[in-house]
Design an enzyme around this catalytic site. Structure first.
Site, PDB file in Angstrom:
ATOM      1  N   LYS A  46      10.343  -4.423 -10.860  1.00 31.16           N
ATOM      2  CA  LYS A  46      10.860  -3.925  -9.597  1.00 31.16           C
ATOM      3  C   LYS A  46      12.382  -4.070  -9.572  1.00 31.16           C
ATOM      4  O   LYS A  46      12.923  -5.083  -9.997  1.00 31.16           O
ATOM      5  CB  LYS A  46      10.260  -4.703  -8.425  1.00 31.16           C
ATOM      6  CG  LYS A  46       8.801  -4.381  -8.143  1.00 31.16           C
ATOM      7  CD  LYS A  46       8.298  -5.182  -6.951  1.00 31.16           C
ATOM      8  CE  LYS A  46       6.853  -4.867  -6.643  1.00 31.16           C
ATOM      9  NZ  LYS A  46       6.319  -5.668  -5.526  1.00 31.16           N
ATOM     10  N   GLU A  96      -8.127  -5.006   3.419  1.00 30.58           N
ATOM     11  CA  GLU A  96      -8.327  -5.201   4.852  1.00 30.58           C
ATOM     12  C   GLU A  96      -9.797  -5.409   5.205  1.00 30.58           C
ATOM     13  O   GLU A  96     -10.117  -6.176   6.129  1.00 30.58           O
ATOM     14  CB  GLU A  96      -7.761  -3.999   5.624  1.00 30.58           C
ATOM     15  CG  GLU A  96      -6.248  -3.881   5.589  1.00 30.58           C
ATOM     16  CD  GLU A  96      -5.726  -3.162   4.351  1.00 30.58           C
ATOM     17  OE1 GLU A  96      -4.496  -3.061   4.204  1.00 30.58           O
ATOM     18  OE2 GLU A  96      -6.565  -2.700   3.540  1.00 30.58           O
ATOM     19  N   ARG A 149      -8.537   0.851   8.153  1.00 32.24           N
ATOM     20  CA  ARG A 149      -9.280   0.806   6.894  1.00 32.24           C
ATOM     21  C   ARG A 149     -10.457  -0.159   6.956  1.00 32.24           C
ATOM     22  O   ARG A 149     -11.317  -0.149   6.078  1.00 32.24           O
ATOM     23  CB  ARG A 149      -8.332   0.404   5.758  1.00 32.24           C
ATOM     24  CG  ARG A 149      -7.192   1.394   5.541  1.00 32.24           C
ATOM     25  CD  ARG A 149      -6.060   0.798   4.722  1.00 32.24           C
ATOM     26  NE  ARG A 149      -6.433   0.544   3.351  1.00 32.24           N
ATOM     27  CZ  ARG A 149      -6.202   1.360   2.323  1.00 32.24           C
ATOM     28  NH1 ARG A 149      -5.611   2.522   2.534  1.00 32.24           N
ATOM     29  NH2 ARG A 149      -6.560   1.025   1.098  1.00 32.24           N
TER      30      ARG A 149
END
Length: 650
Positions: free
Chosen positions: A289, A375, A403
């Site tokens: 990253k 989730e 979700r």
């Protein structure tokens, strides 16, 4: 020597590559320069617009290599989540608009089908790419048309069960399916110098695959026990060398790990995969990253999503001083509750910083659970804890809680378990747009039996609601609050325990009643000032609860006012629908009372500044005044028409 960056970089090669077709005319030796220029263009762009930085910098070389090797857009390239797709947008005909990212009327911060043929699938929620790629691949296979489905999915997104559900269903797609596992954080199996690149090229080569296929054909003539032993030996050998046994068990041919910044390694491997008869194939690519920009490399979390920043120094623009954010107010209030209650714990789905629970993790590491991008698991996990006597706070963005709706219904509400849902990013969210807007949580939660649903009008109310949720043990309870800063009210030293289902009158009047839920309360009060100036005495009530409703308060206001207006930061089916249903059930509208409901429009609103979004939605003070005046004119017209008709009859 460290790379020097500029807000207006020189990009002579990138200037010649407006589309992937032009990219594919380059020589392999030119790709390194192109990637370097693309990285500089992205840094300059995000410095100007703000947005997601670290993830896009990490996939610059991968983006170049994928468009160079595969025939996009015929080969359907799907970026999971899509926040890393800025380099992809630059290379796919949108460079001239790239500095409109996340601005009203500009490019989306995620992939979007209506924006480009190179965005075959809209993304912004994680872990959907493999399922969609299989869909594209199978559709082409059935129709006999060329084109692969190529999914680029991060290791974080691989923590969601949906990714594995898709991989378990992938074999039928054959070599039309390619999955790129972009390992940029967890480093499942880090590459080891040139050896890993050599091994990846070897096992993806036509010669190796051909020899392996020959061995398989030969193995079919062996006794069954020897066939199984040969298969296990092949999987074990490659699994030991490079990892990937799990993916093999799911039906993928695994290649990797490979350095995702080494174009000399990436391009040959992708070419081998493109030409392979074997499939489906998973390529494990390890990236960093923030690659190529020192501030982002050194603080990947800080530079994941950024404000506008100085490209040379990396210093981000600071927001003007103001009230604390709702997220930080919730985090502080929850910490205060946890200090005196050891049963309070907190659960997040890969968003500890976004939900403010990173502070909770520092204070109570044994009571904070980050379950990854899962989730569904988060909600049922919380239900299990609640059933065992704990007081779990499940802190999830409104758009992501969608979700886990089945788990909210079946595992929490049906069993009446006291899970506390702290719903961040309620309402419209500005630059992240429709994919992240918290438009539906009131509607999908308030329809459930046993559920208590609250909405904070300001940061002080949020403190009270956090405390109330902590003390509420008889049912599930949810409270919602928006993105951004509070309105500046003083925070209470001691939180109040709110009476469930009871609102408050903030301003008393006699002709017009505005029933507000959530942070439109400020606009309701502004509207009341304007209506009072017109001689229309106005009551403003903060209902606090949409479920259960404050029936007594609503009855009183209906009985004593000529017009009642409800206003909320949610979709149809929320507060307005519940008030209308209650009034209808009790016959309260039979007297000719006018009830008007104000809510988000029945559209997915594009990204813009929040004030502009609410203006477009018709939920600011002038819209409230207009709604009241139209209702009153309708009343007057009706009375006049009635008198006229009566006179004619006489």
């Amino acid at each position: 020597m460290e790379q020097q960056h500029s807000p207006n970089p020189s990009t002579p090669l990138l200037d010649q590559v407006p589309t992937p077709e032009a990219l594919r005319t380059l020589q392999p030796a030119q790709l390194r320069q192109l990637a370097d220029e693309l990285r500089e263009e992205m840094i300059a762009t995000v410095g100007h617009t703000g947005g997601h930085l670290g993830s896009g910098l990490g996939v610059v070389e991968l983006t170049v290599a994928l468009h160079y090797v595969f025939n996009t857009p015929e080969d359907r390239l799907i970026w999971d989540v899509g926040h890393q797709a800025y380099p992809h947008k630059i290379l796919t005909g949108r460079r001239d608009r790239i500095r409109t990212l996340r601005q009203g009327g500009g490019l989306s911060g995620f992939t979007k089908r209506s924006e480009s043929e190179y965005d075959p699938f809209g993304t912004a929620h994680s872990s959907t790419s493999i399922s969609a790629a299989i869909g594209f691949a199978m559709a082409n296979k059935i129709k006999g048309e060329p084109g692969r489905g190529i999914a680029v999915i991060g290791d974080g997104a691989m923590s969601a069960g949906m990714a594995y559900e898709a991989m378990n269903n992938a074999q039928a797609a054959g070599n039309r399916l390619v999955v790129i596992l972009n390992d940029n954080d967890m480093s499942i199996a880090p590459p080891v110098g040139g050896l890993s690149g050599y091994l990846a090229r070897l096992v993806s080569s036509g010669q190796f695959l051909g020899l392996r296929d020959l061995a398989r054909k030969f193995g079919r003539h062996l006794p069954r026990p020897l066939q199984m032993a040969a298969k296990k030996t092949d999987e074990f050998a490659r699994g030991m060398a490079m990892g990937g046994t799990l993916f093999e068990e799911l039906g993928f041919y695994y290649v990797g790990p490979i350095d995702g910044h080494d174009l000399d390694a990436l391009v040959p491997v992708l070419e081998n995969v493109r030409d392979a008869a074997e499939g489906p194939i998973l390529i494990h690519v390890v990236t960093q990253k923030g690659k190529g920009y020192a501030p982002a490399e050194q603080a990947a979390d800080k530079y994941h999503g950024v404000q506008k920043f100085n490209v040379v120094t990396g210093e981000q623009a600071k927001a003007p001083a103001g009230p604390p954010s709702y997220t930080s107010v919730f985090a502080k209030a929850l910490l205060a509750e946890a200090e005196t209650d050891p049963t309070i714990c907190a659960i997040t789905a890969a968003m500890p910083t976004g939900t403010g629970l990173d502070k909770f993790a520092q204070a109570y590491p044994d009571r904070l659970f980050d379950v990854g991008i899962a989730e569904q698991h988060a909600v049922t996990f919380a239900a299990g804890m609640a059933a065992q006597g704990m007081r779990p706070f499940c802190a999830i963005y409104s758009t992501f809680l969608q979700r886990a709706y089945d788990q909210v219904v079946h595992d929490v509400a049906l069993q009446n378990l006291p899970v506390r849902f702290a719903i961040d990013r309620a309402g419209l969210v500005g630059a992240d747009g429709a994919t992240h807007a918290g438009s539906f949580d009131v509607t999908y939660l308030a329809s459930l039996p046993n559920m208590v649903v609250m909405a904070a009008a300001d940061e002080a109310e949020l403190v009270h609601m956090t405390h109330t949720a902590a003390r509420h043990d008889s049912s599930p309870i949810a409270f919602r609050y928006p993105r951004g800063n509070g309105v500046g009210v003083a925070l209470p030293e001691t939180p109040q325990l709110l009476e469930i289902g009871k609102g408050r009158v903030v301003r008393e009047g006699s002709k017009v009643a505005i029933l507000s839920l959530g942070t439109r309360l400020g606009e309701a009060l502004k509207a009341a000032d304007q209506l009072d100036a017109r001689g229309l005495s106005t009551t403003v009530a903060d209902l606090r609860f949409v479920k259960p409703l404050d029936d007594d308060l609503i009855r009183r206001l209906i009985a004593t006012h000529e017009v009642v207006v409800t206003i909320e930061e949610g979709s149809i089916g929320g507060l307005g629908a519940h008030v209308l249903t209650m009034a209808s059930d009790e016959g309260l509208t039979d007297t000719g009372l006018k009830i008007r409901t104000m809510r988000l429009p029945d559209i997915f609103q594009d990204h813009d500044k929040p004030d502009a979004q609410y203006d477009e939605a018709g939920l600011n003070a002038p819209h409230i005044v207009d709604t009241v005046l139209k209702a009153l004119r309708h009343n007057s017209a009706g009375i006049e028409d009635g008198l006229l008709a009566l006179g004619t009859a006489v």
